[in-house]
Design a protein around this motif. Structure first.
Motif, PDB file in Angstrom:
ATOM      1  N   VAL A 153       0.858  -1.178   0.000  1.00 50.22           N
ATOM      2  CA  VAL A 153       0.000   0.000   0.000  1.00 50.22           C
ATOM      3  C   VAL A 153       0.898   1.233   0.000  1.00 50.22           C
ATOM      4  O   VAL A 153       1.744   1.398   0.884  1.00 50.22           O
ATOM      5  CB  VAL A 153      -0.942   0.017   1.218  1.00 50.22           C
ATOM      6  N   THR A 154       0.734   2.079  -1.007  1.00 47.59           N
ATOM      7  CA  THR A 154       1.568   3.280  -1.124  1.00 47.59           C
ATOM      8  C   THR A 154       0.694   4.487  -1.346  1.00 47.59           C
ATOM      9  O   THR A 154      -0.517   4.384  -1.560  1.00 47.59           O
ATOM     10  CB  THR A 154       2.554   3.137  -2.297  1.00 47.59           C
ATOM     11  N   SER A 155       1.334   5.645  -1.314  1.00 47.18           N
ATOM     12  CA  SER A 155       0.669   6.936  -1.599  1.00 47.18           C
ATOM     13  C   SER A 155      -0.571   7.133  -0.745  1.00 47.18           C
ATOM     14  O   SER A 155      -1.627   7.551  -1.222  1.00 47.18           O
ATOM     15  CB  SER A 155       0.307   7.033  -3.092  1.00 47.18           C
ATOM     16  N   LEU A 156      -0.430   6.826   0.536  1.00 48.43           N
ATOM     17  CA  LEU A 156      -1.562   7.001   1.440  1.00 48.43           C
ATOM     18  C   LEU A 156      -1.842   8.479   1.651  1.00 48.43           C
ATOM     19  O   LEU A 156      -0.943   9.259   1.952  1.00 48.43           O
ATOM     20  CB  LEU A 156      -1.266   6.327   2.783  1.00 48.43           C
ATOM     21  N   SER A 157      -3.113   8.861   1.497  1.00 41.44           N
ATOM     22  CA  SER A 157      -3.529  10.236   1.781  1.00 41.44           C
ATOM     23  C   SER A 157      -4.272  10.229   3.105  1.00 41.44           C
ATOM     24  O   SER A 157      -5.510  10.180   3.158  1.00 41.44           O
ATOM     25  CB  SER A 157      -4.416  10.779   0.652  1.00 41.44           C
ATOM     26  N   LEU A 158      -3.522  10.189   4.181  1.00 45.22           N
ATOM     27  CA  LEU A 158      -4.117  10.076   5.509  1.00 45.22           C
ATOM     28  C   LEU A 158      -3.730  11.276   6.361  1.00 45.22           C
ATOM     29  O   LEU A 158      -2.653  11.847   6.191  1.00 45.22           O
ATOM     30  CB  LEU A 158      -3.624   8.787   6.190  1.00 45.22           C
ATOM     31  N   PRO A 159      -4.583  11.652   7.313  1.00 45.16           N
ATOM     32  CA  PRO A 159      -5.935  11.116   7.523  1.00 45.16           C
ATOM     33  C   PRO A 159      -6.904  11.630   6.469  1.00 45.16           C
ATOM     34  O   PRO A 159      -6.601  12.576   5.744  1.00 45.16           O
ATOM     35  CB  PRO A 159      -6.298  11.639   8.913  1.00 45.16           C
ATOM     36  N   VAL A 160      -8.090  10.994   6.404  1.00 41.76           N
ATOM     37  CA  VAL A 160      -9.110  11.365   5.424  1.00 41.76           C
ATOM     38  C   VAL A 160     -10.135  12.257   6.109  1.00 41.76           C
ATOM     39  O   VAL A 160     -10.704  11.887   7.139  1.00 41.76           O
ATOM     40  CB  VAL A 160      -9.791  10.109   4.852  1.00 41.76           C
ATOM     41  N   ARG A 161     -10.339  13.443   5.563  1.00 38.91           N
ATOM     42  CA  ARG A 161     -11.330  14.353   6.139  1.00 38.91           C
ATOM     43  C   ARG A 161     -12.731  13.753   6.008  1.00 38.91           C
ATOM     44  O   ARG A 161     -13.053  13.131   5.006  1.00 38.91           O
ATOM     45  CB  ARG A 161     -11.278  15.705   5.432  1.00 38.91           C
ATOM     46  N   GLU A 162     -13.519  13.954   7.045  1.00 44.33           N
ATOM     47  CA  GLU A 162     -14.842  13.353   7.028  1.00 44.33           C
ATOM     48  C   GLU A 162     -15.760  13.985   5.996  1.00 44.33           C
ATOM     49  O   GLU A 162     -16.798  13.408   5.669  1.00 44.33           O
ATOM     50  CB  GLU A 162     -15.480  13.436   8.415  1.00 44.33           C
ATOM     51  N   ASP A 163     -15.424  15.139   5.441  1.00 47.67           N
ATOM     52  CA  ASP A 163     -16.234  15.742   4.392  1.00 47.67           C
ATOM     53  C   ASP A 163     -15.700  15.411   2.998  1.00 47.67           C
ATOM     54  O   ASP A 163     -16.099  16.031   2.009  1.00 47.67           O
ATOM     55  CB  ASP A 163     -16.314  17.258   4.569  1.00 47.67           C
ATOM     56  N   THR A 164     -14.767  14.431   2.903  1.00 49.34           N
ATOM     57  CA  THR A 164     -14.247  14.014   1.606  1.00 49.34           C
ATOM     58  C   THR A 164     -15.363  13.422   0.760  1.00 49.34           C
ATOM     59  O   THR A 164     -16.172  12.621   1.241  1.00 49.34           O
ATOM     60  CB  THR A 164     -13.120  12.988   1.799  1.00 49.34           C
ATOM     61  N   GLN A 165     -15.374  13.815  -0.499  1.00 45.42           N
ATOM     62  CA  GLN A 165     -16.427  13.361  -1.393  1.00 45.42           C
ATOM     63  C   GLN A 165     -16.184  11.918  -1.837  1.00 45.42           C
ATOM     64  O   GLN A 165     -15.038  11.494  -2.043  1.00 45.42           O
ATOM     65  CB  GLN A 165     -16.506  14.273  -2.620  1.00 45.42           C
ATOM     66  N   PRO A 166     -17.238  11.131  -2.004  1.00 46.80           N
ATOM     67  CA  PRO A 166     -17.078   9.762  -2.531  1.00 46.80           C
ATOM     68  C   PRO A 166     -16.408   9.799  -3.892  1.00 46.80           C
ATOM     69  O   PRO A 166     -16.629  10.696  -4.697  1.00 46.80           O
ATOM     70  CB  PRO A 166     -18.525   9.255  -2.603  1.00 46.80           C
ATOM     71  N   GLY A 167     -15.599   8.779  -4.147  1.00 42.65           N
ATOM     72  CA  GLY A 167     -14.845   8.710  -5.393  1.00 42.65           C
ATOM     73  C   GLY A 167     -13.420   9.195  -5.248  1.00 42.65           C
ATOM     74  O   GLY A 167     -12.625   9.039  -6.176  1.00 42.65           O
ATOM     75  N   THR A 168     -13.082   9.774  -4.090  1.00 37.76           N
ATOM     76  CA  THR A 168     -11.715  10.261  -3.863  1.00 37.76           C
ATOM     77  C   THR A 168     -10.779   9.079  -3.626  1.00 37.76           C
ATOM     78  O   THR A 168     -11.098   8.158  -2.865  1.00 37.76           O
ATOM     79  CB  THR A 168     -11.679  11.207  -2.661  1.00 37.76           C
ATOM     80  N   VAL A 169      -9.608   9.118  -4.273  1.00 37.83           N
ATOM     81  CA  VAL A 169      -8.616   8.050  -4.103  1.00 37.83           C
ATOM     82  C   VAL A 169      -7.887   8.257  -2.790  1.00 37.83           C
ATOM     83  O   VAL A 169      -7.326   9.321  -2.530  1.00 37.83           O
ATOM     84  CB  VAL A 169      -7.624   8.038  -5.276  1.00 37.83           C
ATOM     85  N   ILE A 170      -7.897   7.233  -1.955  1.00 37.80           N
ATOM     86  CA  ILE A 170      -7.270   7.309  -0.634  1.00 37.80           C
ATOM     87  C   ILE A 170      -5.855   6.738  -0.664  1.00 37.80           C
ATOM     88  O   ILE A 170      -4.958   7.265  -0.028  1.00 37.80           O
ATOM     89  CB  ILE A 170      -8.122   6.565   0.406  1.00 37.80           C
TER      90      ILE A 170
END
Length: 777
Positions: A324-341
């Protein structure tokens, strides 16, 4: 003539013709001759050979010669010519020039060379060059070699005198084809005409071990399954050598195994068998290049080579790997569906179907896996997040290959949900009721508000403030304050229930998010009464004075006649405003004919009056509340006893001034009529006022909200009075002040004696008590 070199002989002749005659003597290897002056050409000088004792037959073999200047490039003779009369001396220099009278000469008649047939091309073999007795250009030699295809000649250069004459190999030698070479080497000088010299060259080719061992093939290809057991035969190699004897005996050796796999294979040096020596792993290396050398035993030894290509066949012995690479963490709770994590890559070191991997994700999570490329996936948000519900997800990514049996691996991705400020601070209830005793110390803590924010960090950091408003003529902040961090509410000044019974205000709680969110809570602060007000007498008593009130009573009245009534009010509430009346005994009076009702304040006769009673009766009534400690007030009555049928006149002067009051009966009747009318009017006015206040209260309740609590103050049973004499400020403090009206109905049993009823506890003996209390809300 004597074998002299031409140049030396001519020079000698010239010298002898010019020299004066001299005597030459033989001795110690030297000859001396004397020649007369002006000797003629051809004059005999001497017999050198004879004088030296040499035989004529030895002159030529011994290379007899006369050298005047030797190998010197310059040869000159210096002469002096002298004449007399007068004496003069002349200097003459005679230069002698060389002529090409000597051919090149080799020191040997033939030269022999031994060259191995294994010599490399361009190899150099030194030769002995020729010499020439001449000088300068006559002594410059050039060489040429007879025509052949194997050798060439390298001549020395005059600028490099150290470079020798050499024979150069231009074609490989093979003793089996040409064992010997014969060539003629010719040297030519630079004179005019040219003179030459020759020498015979003999080259003998020496036999060497010049045949390499040869394998059946230059390359061999072998397939071998991975994890083959030790000593498994890979291949048997065979090499032959055309040489004979020891030069044809061959041994085998491993030169290299690429990449770095020498320890995986062994080679038998005598029979050429290659076997497995270690554990082969397709995933580590799937191909090996083995270089084998076959060497004979000649001197020098010769070698041949071949290459064995070993292909390793795969088996399903490796589980997939998940990265697992390129983690975009943490994820904001208002992130729109379809966003790559995150980006997920899977791999399997096996090949074919053994290396074909499929990827899956834990179910029932708001994420999904989307294939983007071969063995590459994207972890994508599938639905909306709510950190306050779930703040962290542990996702399990599973990769499974297509082998039989199938192998799998998994990786856990912890996804933290980052907070956004989407929750306002919330209080446990929309409003709070607080009770505070009046006369509190300034700055006292009266309540603590607390709001909880479901967000995190700065978004949950709550600060408090007052919602500023006016309370009557003053600002709310002059009454209370709230601590911004702790939420503690403080009363800034002592509260007075008689001025403000209810203080209603709002406290705002706001978080530190951007933008900030907030909410309000309502505080209803009821000021509890303390007994800080003494009873106050109503008219006809004037507040602040000690004047007495006079009453006329006929001596003919019987027991129970009401003479007058003491009216008092207490600004406090409840028990602090519950008044009782006591008649203080007068000095010198054994038994007073008057009595005051304990809770009614009515002064009445206890018996029939007689002549023995004093015409003036001074009555001192003590009015006392039920607070702790109790507060009191006193009312003084002057009762004048008059005879029946007498019409006395009343005087408005106070008995304290020592004057009598004369009141006529007519005046008394007039006063009674006026009093009755006033009481009736007051009753009607009270009803009208009560209705108006009720209507106003309903309207106020609609404005402030339903269900507002009210304070009910109690007072003396069986009496009516105003609970306050001055306006009361309650609730919001806005609008005109109202008068609190309390009415009581004793509803006592009629058969009880009046005196006994007055002594009863109003709380237990007056069940029919009705209390009206109107509070401006």
């Amino acid at each position: 003539m004597l074998g002299f070199q031409k140049r030396g002989l001519n020079t000698l002749r010239l010298l002898l013709s010019l020299l004066l005659p001299a005597a030459w003597q033989a001795g110690s290897g030297q000859l001396r001759y004397s020649v007369p002056e002006e000797a003629k050409h051809g004059t005999f000088v001497g017999r050198i050979a004879q004088d030296l004792g040499l035989e004529l037959a030895e002159l030529v073999p011994r290379l007899f010669r006369v050298e005047l200047c030797g190998r010197s490039a310059e040869c000159s003779i210096h002469l002096e010519v002298i004449v007399d009369r007068p004496l003069r001396v002349f200097h003459v220099e005679v230069e002698v020039n060389d002529i090409n009278d000597n051919p090149p000469v080799f020191s040997l008649k033939e030269q022999r060379l031994l060259i191995a047939e294994s010599k490399q091309l361009d190899s150099h073999f030194p030769l002995e060059g020729a010499s020439d007795a001449d000088i300068e250009a006559n002594a410059v030699l050039t060489y040429r070699l007879s025509q052949n295809e194997y050798f060439s000649l390298e001549s020395p250069v005059s600028s490099r005198p150290t470079k020798r004459l050499s024979l150069i190999l231009k074609k490989p030698l093979d003793r089996e084809k040409t064992p010997e070479f014969k060539m003629l080497l010719t040297a030519t000088d630079g004179g005019k005409p040219e003179l030459t010299g020759t020498v015979q060259l003999f080259v003998q080719v020496l036999d060497v071990n010049d045949n390499d061992p040869e394998f059946d093939q230059l390359e061999y290809q072998v397939k071998l399954v991975e994890n083959a057991v030790k000593e498994t035969l890979v291949i048997k190699l065979n090499a032959t050598d055309r040489d004979e004897g020891i030069n044809g005996e061959v041994t085998y050796s491993l030169k290299s195994v690429k990449p770095g796999g020498r320890h995986f294979f062994t080679l038998d040096e005598s029979n050429g068998e290659v076997r497995v020596n270690g554990t082969l792993d397709y995933e580590e290396n799937n191909f090996y290049e083995i270089e084998v050398q076959a060497t004979d035993k000649g001197n020098p030894p010769m070698a041949g080579h071949c290459t064995v290509w070993v292909e390793i066949l795969d088996i399903n012995d490796n589980s997939p790997e998940v990265t697992v690479t390129s983690l975009s963490l943490p994820v904001r709770e208002d992130t729109q569906p379809g966003t790559v994590i995150a980006v997920i890559s899977v791999s399997d070191l096996d090949s074919g179907v053994n290396g074909q991997v499929t990827c899956s994700l834990t179910s029932t999570v708001p994420f999904k896996i989307v294939s983007t490329f071969k063995n590459y996936y994207s972890l994508v948000l599938d639905s909306h997040l709510d950190r306050e519900s779930i703040s962290n997800y542990d996702l399990v990514v599973t990769a499974r290959d297509g082998g039989l049996p199938s192998l799998w691996a998994s990786a856990t991705v912890s996804v933290e949900v980052a907070d956004v400020n989407d929750n306002a601070p919330a209080f446990a209830q929309p409003e709070y009721t607080v009770f505070v005793k009046e006369n509190n110390p300034p700055g006292s803590h009266i309540f603590t508000v607390c709001a909880r924010d479901a967000d995190a960090q700065e978004n949950a950091l709550v600060s408090y403030s007052l919602v500023e408003r006016r309370v009557g003529e003053r600002a709310l902040s002059s009454y209370v304050s709230v601590h911004a961090e702790s939420g503690k509410v403080f009363a800034l000044q002592p509260l007075d229930r008689e001025e403000l019974e209810l203080l209603q205000f709002q406290v705002s709680a706001r978080d530190s998010g951007v933008p900030a969110l907030g909410s309000n809570v309502t505080l209803q602060v009821f000021v509890l009464d303390e007994n800080d007000n003494a009873p106050a007498l109503l008219a006809p008593w004037t507040p602040g004075t000690m004047a007495s009130v006079s009453e006329l009573v006929s001596r003919s009245v019987g027991a129970g006649h009401v003479v007058t009534k003491v009216r008092a009010v207490d600004a406090d509430c409840g028990y602090n405003a519950w008044l009782s009346y006591e008649l203080q005994a007068s000095a010198g009076v054994a038994r007073s004919p008057f009595h005051v009702g304990l809770y009614t304040g009515e002064i009445s006769t206890t018996r029939a009056l007689d002549e023995s009673d004093e015409p003036r009766q001074r009555l001192l009534v003590l009015v006392k509340d039920h607070g702790e400690p109790a507060r009191t007030a006193t009312a003084t009555f002057l009762v004048l006893l008059v005879e029946s049928g007498q019409t006395p006149k009343s005087s408005l002067r106070s008995p304290a001034e020592g004057t009598s009051l004369e009141v006529t009966l007519v005046d008394i009747n007039v006063y009674l009529i006026i009093a009755i009318c006033a009481v009736s009017s007051l009753f009607v006015l009270t009803l009208l006022l009560y209705m108006a206040l009720r209507c106003s209260a309903i309207h106020t309740e609609d404005t402030c909200g339903p269900g507002k609590p009210r304070l009910v103050c109690s007072s003396a049973v069986g009496t009516w009075s105003y609970s306050k004499q001055r306006p009361q400020r309650v609730c919001s403090g806005e609008g005109p002040p109202k008068m609190d009206l309390m009415a009581f109905s004793p509803s006592l049993p009629p058969d009880l004696d009046k005196d006994e009823r007055e002594k009863q506890d109003p709380g237990s003996n007056h069940p029919g008590q009705v209390i009206f209390n109107h509070v401006n809300t």
